[in-house]
Design a protein around this motif. Sequence first.
Motif, PDB file in Angstrom:
ATOM      1  N   ALA A   7      28.136  52.396  13.573  1.00 33.72           N
ATOM      2  CA  ALA A   7      27.757  53.148  12.367  1.00 33.72           C
ATOM      3  C   ALA A   7      28.750  54.265  12.101  1.00 33.72           C
ATOM      4  CB  ALA A   7      26.347  53.712  12.532  1.00 33.72           C
ATOM      5  N   CYS A   8      29.180  54.950  13.158  1.00 32.37           N
ATOM      6  CA  CYS A   8      30.185  56.007  13.020  1.00 32.37           C
ATOM      7  C   CYS A   8      31.508  55.417  12.534  1.00 32.37           C
ATOM      8  CB  CYS A   8      30.364  56.716  14.363  1.00 32.37           C
ATOM      9  SG  CYS A   8      31.588  58.048  14.347  1.00 32.37           S
ATOM     10  N   GLY A   9      31.920  54.290  13.133  1.00 31.74           N
ATOM     11  CA  GLY A   9      33.160  53.648  12.711  1.00 31.74           C
ATOM     12  C   GLY A   9      33.103  53.190  11.263  1.00 31.74           C
ATOM     13  N   HIS A  10      31.947  52.670  10.852  1.00 30.52           N
ATOM     14  CA  HIS A  10      31.784  52.266   9.444  1.00 30.52           C
ATOM     15  C   HIS A  10      32.005  53.461   8.525  1.00 30.52           C
ATOM     16  CE1 HIS A  10      30.029  50.113   5.979  1.00 30.52           C
ATOM     17  NE2 HIS A  10      29.575  51.316   5.652  1.00 30.52           N
ATOM     18  N   ALA A  11      31.388  54.587   8.860  1.00 26.59           N
ATOM     19  CA  ALA A  11      31.530  55.775   8.019  1.00 26.59           C
ATOM     20  C   ALA A  11      32.978  56.255   7.977  1.00 26.59           C
ATOM     21  CB  ALA A  11      30.617  56.886   8.529  1.00 26.59           C
ATOM     22  N   LYS A  12      33.714  56.061   9.068  1.00 25.89           N
ATOM     23  CA  LYS A  12      35.112  56.501   9.102  1.00 25.89           C
ATOM     24  C   LYS A  12      36.030  55.601   8.288  1.00 25.89           C
ATOM     25  CE  LYS A  12      35.320  59.096  13.447  1.00 25.89           C
ATOM     26  NZ  LYS A  12      36.104  59.343  14.674  1.00 25.89           N
ATOM     27  N   PHE A  13      35.770  54.287   8.303  1.00 30.79           N
ATOM     28  CA  PHE A  13      36.728  53.348   7.737  1.00 30.79           C
ATOM     29  C   PHE A  13      36.340  52.751   6.388  1.00 30.79           C
ATOM     30  CE2 PHE A  13      37.809  52.875  12.348  1.00 30.79           C
ATOM     31  CZ  PHE A  13      39.117  53.340  12.258  1.00 30.79           C
ATOM     32  N   ALA A  14      35.052  52.776   6.033  1.00 30.60           N
ATOM     33  CA  ALA A  14      34.621  52.065   4.825  1.00 30.60           C
ATOM     34  C   ALA A  14      35.074  52.750   3.543  1.00 30.60           C
ATOM     35  CB  ALA A  14      33.108  51.896   4.821  1.00 30.60           C
ATOM     36  N   GLY A  15      35.362  54.054   3.609  1.00 26.34           N
ATOM     37  CA  GLY A  15      35.814  54.769   2.429  1.00 26.34           C
ATOM     38  C   GLY A  15      35.115  56.104   2.302  1.00 26.34           C
ATOM     39  N   PRO A  16      35.570  56.946   1.358  1.00 24.91           N
ATOM     40  CA  PRO A  16      34.979  58.276   1.201  1.00 24.91           C
ATOM     41  C   PRO A  16      33.485  58.204   0.916  1.00 24.91           C
ATOM     42  CG  PRO A  16      36.989  58.049  -0.112  1.00 24.91           C
ATOM     43  CD  PRO A  16      36.644  56.686   0.388  1.00 24.91           C
ATOM     44  N   ASP A  17      32.730  59.082   1.559  1.00 28.16           N
ATOM     45  CA  ASP A  17      31.285  59.196   1.336  1.00 28.16           C
ATOM     46  C   ASP A  17      30.552  57.875   1.533  1.00 28.16           C
ATOM     47  OD1 ASP A  17      31.364  61.939   0.786  1.00 28.16           O
ATOM     48  OD2 ASP A  17      31.912  61.572  -1.293  1.00 28.16           O
ATOM     49  N   GLN A  18      30.968  57.124   2.553  1.00 25.09           N
ATOM     50  CA  GLN A  18      30.246  55.912   2.941  1.00 25.09           C
ATOM     51  C   GLN A  18      29.366  56.235   4.149  1.00 25.09           C
ATOM     52  OE1 GLN A  18      30.251  52.695   1.419  1.00 25.09           O
ATOM     53  NE2 GLN A  18      31.126  53.985  -0.183  1.00 25.09           N
ATOM     54  N   LEU A  19      28.123  55.834   4.079  1.00 24.85           N
ATOM     55  CA  LEU A  19      27.160  56.152   5.124  1.00 24.85           C
ATOM     56  C   LEU A  19      27.077  55.027   6.144  1.00 24.85           C
ATOM     57  CD1 LEU A  19      24.759  58.191   5.871  1.00 24.85           C
ATOM     58  CD2 LEU A  19      23.291  56.505   4.750  1.00 24.85           C
ATOM     59  N   GLY A  20      27.114  55.392   7.429  1.00 25.73           N
ATOM     60  CA  GLY A  20      26.835  54.432   8.485  1.00 25.73           C
ATOM     61  C   GLY A  20      25.371  54.520   8.869  1.00 25.73           C
ATOM     62  N   VAL A  21      24.751  53.375   9.134  1.00 28.45           N
ATOM     63  CA  VAL A  21      23.327  53.343   9.476  1.00 28.45           C
ATOM     64  C   VAL A  21      23.132  52.563  10.768  1.00 28.45           C
ATOM     65  CG1 VAL A  21      21.010  52.724   8.719  1.00 28.45           C
ATOM     66  CG2 VAL A  21      22.717  53.426   7.032  1.00 28.45           C
ATOM     67  N   CYS A  22      22.342  53.120  11.677  1.00 24.55           N
ATOM     68  CA  CYS A  22      21.999  52.423  12.910  1.00 24.55           C
ATOM     69  C   CYS A  22      20.491  52.475  13.106  1.00 24.55           C
ATOM     70  CB  CYS A  22      22.725  53.005  14.118  1.00 24.55           C
ATOM     71  SG  CYS A  22      22.477  54.772  14.378  1.00 24.55           S
ATOM     72  N   MET A  23      19.992  51.547  13.921  1.00 24.97           N
ATOM     73  CA  MET A  23      18.538  51.428  14.122  1.00 24.97           C
ATOM     74  C   MET A  23      18.260  51.075  15.578  1.00 24.97           C
ATOM     75  SD  MET A  23      15.834  48.859  12.202  1.00 24.97           S
ATOM     76  CE  MET A  23      15.979  49.705  10.611  1.00 24.97           C
ATOM     77  N   ALA A  24      17.205  51.679  16.131  1.00 19.20           N
ATOM     78  CA  ALA A  24      16.830  51.397  17.514  1.00 19.20           C
ATOM     79  C   ALA A  24      15.338  51.558  17.693  1.00 19.20           C
ATOM     80  CB  ALA A  24      17.581  52.315  18.477  1.00 19.20           C
ATOM     81  N   THR A  25      14.842  50.958  18.729  1.00 12.75           N
ATOM     82  CA  THR A  25      13.432  51.035  19.046  1.00 12.75           C
ATOM     83  C   THR A  25      13.076  52.393  19.643  1.00 12.75           C
ATOM     84  OG1 THR A  25      11.618  49.871  20.166  1.00 12.75           O
ATOM     85  CG2 THR A  25      13.686  50.090  21.379  1.00 12.75           C
ATOM     86  N   SER A  26      11.800  52.580  19.906  1.00 11.22           N
ATOM     87  CA  SER A  26      11.328  53.840  20.480  1.00 11.22           C
ATOM     88  C   SER A  26      11.805  53.996  21.919  1.00 11.22           C
ATOM     89  CB  SER A  26       9.795  53.866  20.445  1.00 11.22           C
ATOM     90  OG  SER A  26       9.275  52.714  21.105  1.00 11.22           O
ATOM     91  N   GLY A  27      11.654  55.193  22.462  1.00 10.22           N
ATOM     92  CA  GLY A  27      11.951  55.435  23.863  1.00 10.22           C
ATOM     93  C   GLY A  27      13.394  55.178  24.225  1.00 10.22           C
ATOM     94  N   PRO A  28      13.672  54.199  25.113  1.00  7.34           N
ATOM     95  CA  PRO A  28      15.037  53.995  25.610  1.00  7.34           C
ATOM     96  C   PRO A  28      16.037  53.647  24.522  1.00  7.34           C
ATOM     97  CG  PRO A  28      13.592  52.183  26.266  1.00  7.34           C
ATOM     98  CD  PRO A  28      12.714  53.267  25.731  1.00  7.34           C
ATOM     99  N   GLY A  29      15.600  52.889  23.520  1.00  7.25           N
ATOM    100  CA  GLY A  29      16.520  52.547  22.435  1.00  7.25           C
ATOM    101  C   GLY A  29      17.002  53.783  21.707  1.00  7.25           C
ATOM    102  N   ALA A  30      16.077  54.685  21.417  1.00  3.88           N
ATOM    103  CA  ALA A  30      16.446  55.923  20.729  1.00  3.88           C
ATOM    104  C   ALA A  30      17.365  56.781  21.586  1.00  3.88           C
ATOM    105  CB  ALA A  30      15.179  56.701  20.375  1.00  3.88           C
ATOM    106  N   VAL A  31      17.112  56.799  22.905  1.00  5.87           N
ATOM    107  CA  VAL A  31      17.969  57.557  23.823  1.00  5.87           C
ATOM    108  C   VAL A  31      19.380  56.995  23.824  1.00  5.87           C
ATOM    109  CG1 VAL A  31      18.346  58.169  26.240  1.00  5.87           C
ATOM    110  CG2 VAL A  31      16.047  58.288  25.284  1.00  5.87           C
ATOM    111  N   HIS A  32      19.490  55.675  23.834  1.00  4.32           N
ATOM    112  CA  HIS A  32      20.808  55.041  23.900  1.00  4.32           C
ATOM    113  C   HIS A  32      21.685  55.361  22.690  1.00  4.32           C
ATOM    114  CE1 HIS A  32      19.447  51.692  26.900  1.00  4.32           C
ATOM    115  NE2 HIS A  32      19.813  52.800  27.510  1.00  4.32           N
ATOM    116  N   LEU A  33      21.091  55.646  21.555  1.00  2.35           N
ATOM    117  CA  LEU A  33      21.890  55.963  20.355  1.00  2.35           C
ATOM    118  C   LEU A  33      22.658  57.271  20.482  1.00  2.35           C
ATOM    119  CD1 LEU A  33      19.452  55.149  17.395  1.00  2.35           C
ATOM    120  CD2 LEU A  33      21.384  53.770  18.156  1.00  2.35           C
ATOM    121  N   LEU A  34      22.232  58.152  21.353  1.00  2.50           N
ATOM    122  CA  LEU A  34      22.669  59.549  21.289  1.00  2.50           C
ATOM    123  C   LEU A  34      24.179  59.739  21.389  1.00  2.50           C
ATOM    124  CD1 LEU A  34      19.881  61.404  23.283  1.00  2.50           C
ATOM    125  CD2 LEU A  34      20.383  61.581  20.852  1.00  2.50           C
ATOM    126  N   ASN A  35      24.852  59.056  22.299  1.00  9.00           N
ATOM    127  CA  ASN A  35      26.283  59.301  22.472  1.00  9.00           C
ATOM    128  C   ASN A  35      27.059  58.977  21.200  1.00  9.00           C
ATOM    129  OD1 ASN A  35      28.377  60.244  24.173  1.00  9.00           O
ATOM    130  ND2 ASN A  35      29.049  58.148  24.552  1.00  9.00           N
TER     131      ASN A  35
END
Length: 575
Positions: free
Chosen positions: A60-88
């Motif tokens: 999602a971060c890479g998408h926002a960097k490369f897709a063009g100006p003001d392009q939003l990256g979106v990611c999705m994860a489950t509760s608990g461990p999935g949400a924790v894994h997104l943090l880095n």
Amino acid sequence: MAELVADFVLKRLREWGIERIYGYPGDGINAFLGALDRAEEEGGPEFIQARHEEMAAFMACGHAKFAGPDQLGVCMATSGPGAVHLLNGLYDAKLDHVPVLAIVGQQKRTSLGSHYQQEIDLQSLYKDVAEFVEMCTEPAQARHLIDRAIRIALDSKTVCAVIFPNDVAEEKAVESPPRSHGSVYSSIGYSRPRVLPQEKDIQHAAEILNEGEKVAILIGQGARGAAAEIEQVADLLGSGVAKALLGKDVLPDDLPWVTGSIGLLGTIPSHDMMADCDTLLMVGTSFPYAEFLPKEGQAKCVEIDLKASMIGIRYPADVQLIGDAKETLTALIPHLIRKADRSWREEIEEGVQRWWKIDEKRALEEWDKMNPQRVAYELSRVLPDDAIITADSGSSTNWYARQVHLKRGNLASLSGTLATMVPGVPYAIAAKFAHPKRPVICFVGDGAFQMLGMNEMLTVKRYMDRWEDKRLVFCVFNNQDLNQVTWEQRVMQGDPKYLGTQWLPNFEYARYGELCGLKGIYCDKGDDMRDAWEEALNANSPVVLEVVTDPEVPPLPPHITREQAQKMTKAMLSG
């Protein structure tokens, strides 16, 4: 069936122009998984399944960097461990100032506070990484939470998060809240405002720059989109331009007055220019290492940055111009006077010419194993004009920073501020989704590839048939060493290499690529490196290019201090 909250959220994302969501499934987002299936018939957004939630956030971060100006990256994860894994990955986006929205699941509202399975206080957990984080507790909230999260992420170039308890996601959607006290009616749309400094500050900045005899320019990613204006300013002021790593692709490296990168991974001409200048113009950069900037009091400084919170915090600025780089430079240019004395510019250009000769000589030196500098040097000789390059964190980043000569039109990025391992591979995958007709190249060390990167070769295999241009090259530097830290131990601590922490098990990366259904290329000789690159860039399949390199090639800083030399001597004497 009636539209669920999960269906409504995906429709709202689609109305915002979101085409894909990077993520990994889990029962905390079951309602969204069913809604994603139904959304295919409506035109998306599409769910791109990564092998790990952390990699999804990096995508999602890479998408926002490369897709063009003001392009939003979106990611999705489950509760608990999935949400924790997104943090880095989310912290990577936050610190590099790119817009990312995280949608995460949560346990049912009735179970919250009961120490339920996978129950985590996600609002507290996400409070630091996300500028806006809210939990949707009623279906009528979904509309304004999504709208506000996206608008804040785009405007502040930051991370926002919306948490959905799974029972809320499963409820019947509310398109428009009831017309009653407390209801909120939000809307879609964002257009970046025109941000310009005060005219008096523009004039003051011009006075300082016109008075300077030796002007140096330092640019970062905030200068992206202002290349033509920077070139014009540099010509008027007779200055050179150094590039922070996140700004490496702002200007091409074949301009004779571009001194290249700056800092520990920088070049000699960048170091010399900063050491000798009397005026500094900083554009869109928060480069952190003060020891590579002019000494305090040596140079007058003009700084341009879009964010007031990020200006005046790296070097004492005499004029702080808060505004968009392109707009601000456009307003500044009419006030600048072309310098008749070009001796400073000539000195810079001579230094750049000397540097590229040193760079070539270093790259062609023979070592026991292949010189890793040769890998980057040979890529520069065959680099496609429209290539996108991603780099991971490690010693290979040194060679990317110094030896890869970007052309006009190339895009490039890495984890600049967090400087975390493993984003190189997911950045490259996201870049390929954003630009399926362009070649993408990733520099990654064997440490980062073993950590998480190699798993994503399965993601590449899964989706590669949709890419019209199949050129996606993962260049894995195989030196069996966590090499950047090894050298930092030697130079900063005076300690020898400790095998217990630094040694990596050997692995056949090219053959692993073939096992995953990709093309594998193996190279362990410098004289074969150019042919290896040409083979990789002419392949009709994504490639794992394994380069066996010597870990003893030092990533020399542009200037070695007495203390560094003493500690290095101590480390070598210790074995």
